[in-house]
Design a protein around this motif. Structure first.
Motif, PDB file in Angstrom:
ATOM      1  N   VAL A   4       1.013  -1.142  -0.074  1.00  0.00           N
ATOM      2  CA  VAL A   4      -0.041  -0.056  -0.021  1.00  0.00           C
ATOM      3  C   VAL A   4       0.961   1.290  -0.098  1.00  0.00           C
ATOM      4  O   VAL A   4       1.968   1.127   0.762  1.00  0.00           O
ATOM      5  N   GLN A  26       0.444  12.195   1.555  1.00  0.00           N
ATOM      6  CA  GLN A  26       0.416  11.440   2.489  1.00  0.00           C
ATOM      7  C   GLN A  26      -0.088  12.225   3.651  1.00  0.00           C
ATOM      8  O   GLN A  26      -0.268  13.560   3.804  1.00  0.00           O
ATOM      9  N   GLY A  39      -5.210  10.687   4.808  1.00  0.00           N
ATOM     10  CA  GLY A  39      -6.240   9.712   5.141  1.00  0.00           C
ATOM     11  C   GLY A  39      -6.431   8.679   3.899  1.00  0.00           C
ATOM     12  O   GLY A  39      -7.153   7.847   3.921  1.00  0.00           O
ATOM     13  N   GLY A  99       4.416  -5.137   8.211  1.00  0.00           N
ATOM     14  CA  GLY A  99       4.394  -3.733   7.854  1.00  0.00           C
ATOM     15  C   GLY A  99       4.465  -3.126   9.359  1.00  0.00           C
ATOM     16  O   GLY A  99       4.538  -3.791  10.399  1.00  0.00           O
TER      17      GLY A  99
HETATM   18  C1  LIG Z   1       2.086   4.316   5.014  1.00  0.00           C
HETATM   19  C2  LIG Z   1       1.197   5.192   4.281  1.00  0.00           C
HETATM   20  C3  LIG Z   1       0.496   4.065   3.012  1.00  0.00           C
HETATM   21  C4  LIG Z   1       0.130   5.809   4.786  1.00  0.00           C
HETATM   22  O1  LIG Z   1      -0.606   6.346   4.049  1.00  0.00           O
HETATM   23  P1  LIG Z   1      -1.338   7.911   4.196  1.00  0.00           P
HETATM   24  O2  LIG Z   1      -2.391   8.222   3.557  1.00  0.00           O
HETATM   25  O3  LIG Z   1      -0.142   8.697   4.402  1.00  0.00           O
HETATM   26  O4  LIG Z   1      -1.799   7.455   5.636  1.00  0.00           O
HETATM   27  P2  LIG Z   1      -3.103   8.188   6.372  1.00  0.00           P
HETATM   28  O5  LIG Z   1      -3.121   9.623   6.034  1.00  0.00           O
HETATM   29  O6  LIG Z   1      -4.250   7.503   6.229  1.00  0.00           O
HETATM   30  O7  LIG Z   1      -2.819   8.257   7.913  1.00  0.00           O
HETATM   31  C5  LIG Z   1      -1.796   8.925   8.366  1.00  0.00           C
HETATM   32  C6  LIG Z   1      -1.792   8.544  10.052  1.00  0.00           C
HETATM   33  O8  LIG Z   1      -1.054   7.477   9.993  1.00  0.00           O
HETATM   34  C7  LIG Z   1       0.444   7.580  10.667  1.00  0.00           C
HETATM   35  N1  LIG Z   1       1.305   6.645   9.986  1.00  0.00           N
HETATM   36  C8  LIG Z   1       1.825   6.909   8.483  1.00  0.00           C
HETATM   37  N2  LIG Z   1       2.637   5.778   8.410  1.00  0.00           N
HETATM   38  C9  LIG Z   1       2.984   5.334   9.655  1.00  0.00           C
HETATM   39  C10 LIG Z   1       3.776   4.354   9.843  1.00  0.00           C
HETATM   40  N3  LIG Z   1       4.591   3.722   8.766  1.00  0.00           N
HETATM   41  N4  LIG Z   1       3.717   3.847  11.311  1.00  0.00           N
HETATM   42  C11 LIG Z   1       2.934   4.246  12.004  1.00  0.00           C
HETATM   43  N5  LIG Z   1       2.157   5.264  11.644  1.00  0.00           N
HETATM   44  C12 LIG Z   1       2.002   5.750  10.540  1.00  0.00           C
HETATM   45  C13 LIG Z   1       0.810   9.016  10.335  1.00  0.00           C
HETATM   46  O9  LIG Z   1       1.405   9.512  11.310  1.00  0.00           O
HETATM   47  C14 LIG Z   1      -0.805   9.570  10.660  1.00  0.00           C
HETATM   48  O10 LIG Z   1      -1.059   9.761  12.005  1.00  0.00           O
HETATM   49  P3  LIG Z   1      -2.220  10.738  12.581  1.00  0.00           P
HETATM   50  O11 LIG Z   1      -3.416  10.422  11.842  1.00  0.00           O
HETATM   51  O12 LIG Z   1      -2.278  10.280  13.991  1.00  0.00           O
HETATM   52  O13 LIG Z   1      -1.820  11.930  12.300  1.00  0.00           O
HETATM   53  C15 LIG Z   1       1.962   6.240   3.347  1.00  0.00           C
HETATM   54  O14 LIG Z   1       2.549   7.161   4.182  1.00  0.00           O
HETATM   55  C16 LIG Z   1       3.087   5.727   2.460  1.00  0.00           C
HETATM   56  O15 LIG Z   1       2.841   5.426   1.184  1.00  0.00           O
HETATM   57  N6  LIG Z   1       4.194   5.378   2.927  1.00  0.00           N
HETATM   58  C17 LIG Z   1       5.332   5.001   2.339  1.00  0.00           C
HETATM   59  C18 LIG Z   1       5.359   3.496   1.995  1.00  0.00           C
HETATM   60  C19 LIG Z   1       5.076   2.626   2.999  1.00  0.00           C
HETATM   61  O16 LIG Z   1       5.670   2.767   4.093  1.00  0.00           O
HETATM   62  N7  LIG Z   1       3.939   1.638   3.130  1.00  0.00           N
HETATM   63  C20 LIG Z   1       3.592   0.656   3.985  1.00  0.00           C
HETATM   64  C21 LIG Z   1       3.490   1.087   5.290  1.00  0.00           C
HETATM   65  S1  LIG Z   1       4.046  -0.282   6.197  1.00  0.00           S
END
Ligand SMILES: CC(C)(COP(=O)(O)OP(=O)(O)OC[C@H]1O[C@@H](n2cnc3c(N)ncnc32)[C@H](O)[C@@H]1OP(=O)(O)O)[C@@H](O)C(=O)NCCC(=O)NCCS
Length: 172
Positions: free
Chosen positions: A79, A86, A89, A114
């Motif tokens: 994902v 980012q 949501g 993850g």
């Molecule tokens: C991880 C990922 C998919 C999240 O998508 P996103 O649209 O940014 O996330 P959302 O907006 O739905 O959620 C954001 C929340 O999740 C938290 N969050 C994001 N990545 C996180 C992580 N790796 N660990 C813990 N919390 C995380 C943020 O701090 C935020 O918290 P808050 O709502 O309390 O402020 C995106 O950041 C991404 O593509 N990251 C790089 C690839 C990756 O690591 N993917 C897999 C994750 S294991």
């Protein structure tokens, strides 16, 4: 936020690019990729978020796997959300939407590797504690599992393996 829609075959190149941006090109060395090699992802669980110009801002896919050779499951991931989008949501919405679809489609168990703090609120818990193993190195804390059907993990133990080509990922 833009709507979540099914992935189209024409999204593939954009998704590869998104995964390179978010995970880096070394991502394919990870153990989870050994389980994906030569196996098609579950098309009915592949969703994207596109902007009005058709740019893919977020993507989620699942792969079919087995546990202990006998039990069908799906593996969530990758994902990814474009860095510019980012924290809005999109990631959570993609996960919720696809887990709901997986449940509706009859899949019974979902695993993933993850970040625990991100996935725990969806209902995932430690997979190694439930007797599941991965066929390669993963950080124990990052290996997680969730029942999509109550009781689906009862008596299920063992190694996660690659789904056989053509085999359905749901237990039927
Ligand atoms: C991880 C990922 C998919 C999240 O998508 P996103 O649209 O940014 O996330 P959302 O907006 O739905 O959620 C954001 C929340 O999740 C938290 N969050 C994001 N990545 C996180 C992580 N790796 N660990 C813990 N919390 C995380 C943020 O701090 C935020 O918290 P808050 O709502 O309390 O402020 C995106 O950041 C991404 O593509 N990251 C790089 C690839 C990756 O690591 N993917 C897999 C994750 S294991």
């Amino acid at each position: 936020m833009f709507p979540i829609v099914p992935e189209r075959s024409t999204d593939a190149a954009q998704i590869e690019n998104l995964l390179d941006i978010t995970f880096g090109s070394e991502r394919t060395k990870k153990t989870v990729y050994r389980l994906r090699e030569g196996v098609a992802h579950v098309k009915s669980l592949a969703f994207v978020v596109r902007d009005p110009e058709g740019r893919v801002l977020g993507s989620i896919r699942y792969w079919p796997v087995t546990i202990g050779e006998q039990t069908a499951a799906v593996m969530l991931g990758p994902v990814a959300v474009h860095p510019d989008y980012q924290g809005q949501g999109i990631g959570r919405a993609l996960i919720r939407h696809s887990l709901y679809a997986a449940t509706r489609q009859g899949h019974r168990i979902c695993i993933l590797v993850g970040d625990k703090p991100y996935y725990e609120p969806f209902g995932f818990s430690n997979a190694a504690d439930r007797g599941l193993e991965m066929p390669g190195w993963v950080e124990r804390e990052r290996f997680q599992v969730m029942e999509l059907a109550p009781g689906a993990l009862t008596d299920v133990r063992g190694m996660v393996g690659k789904a056989k080509a053509g085999r359905r990922s749901r237990a039927a």
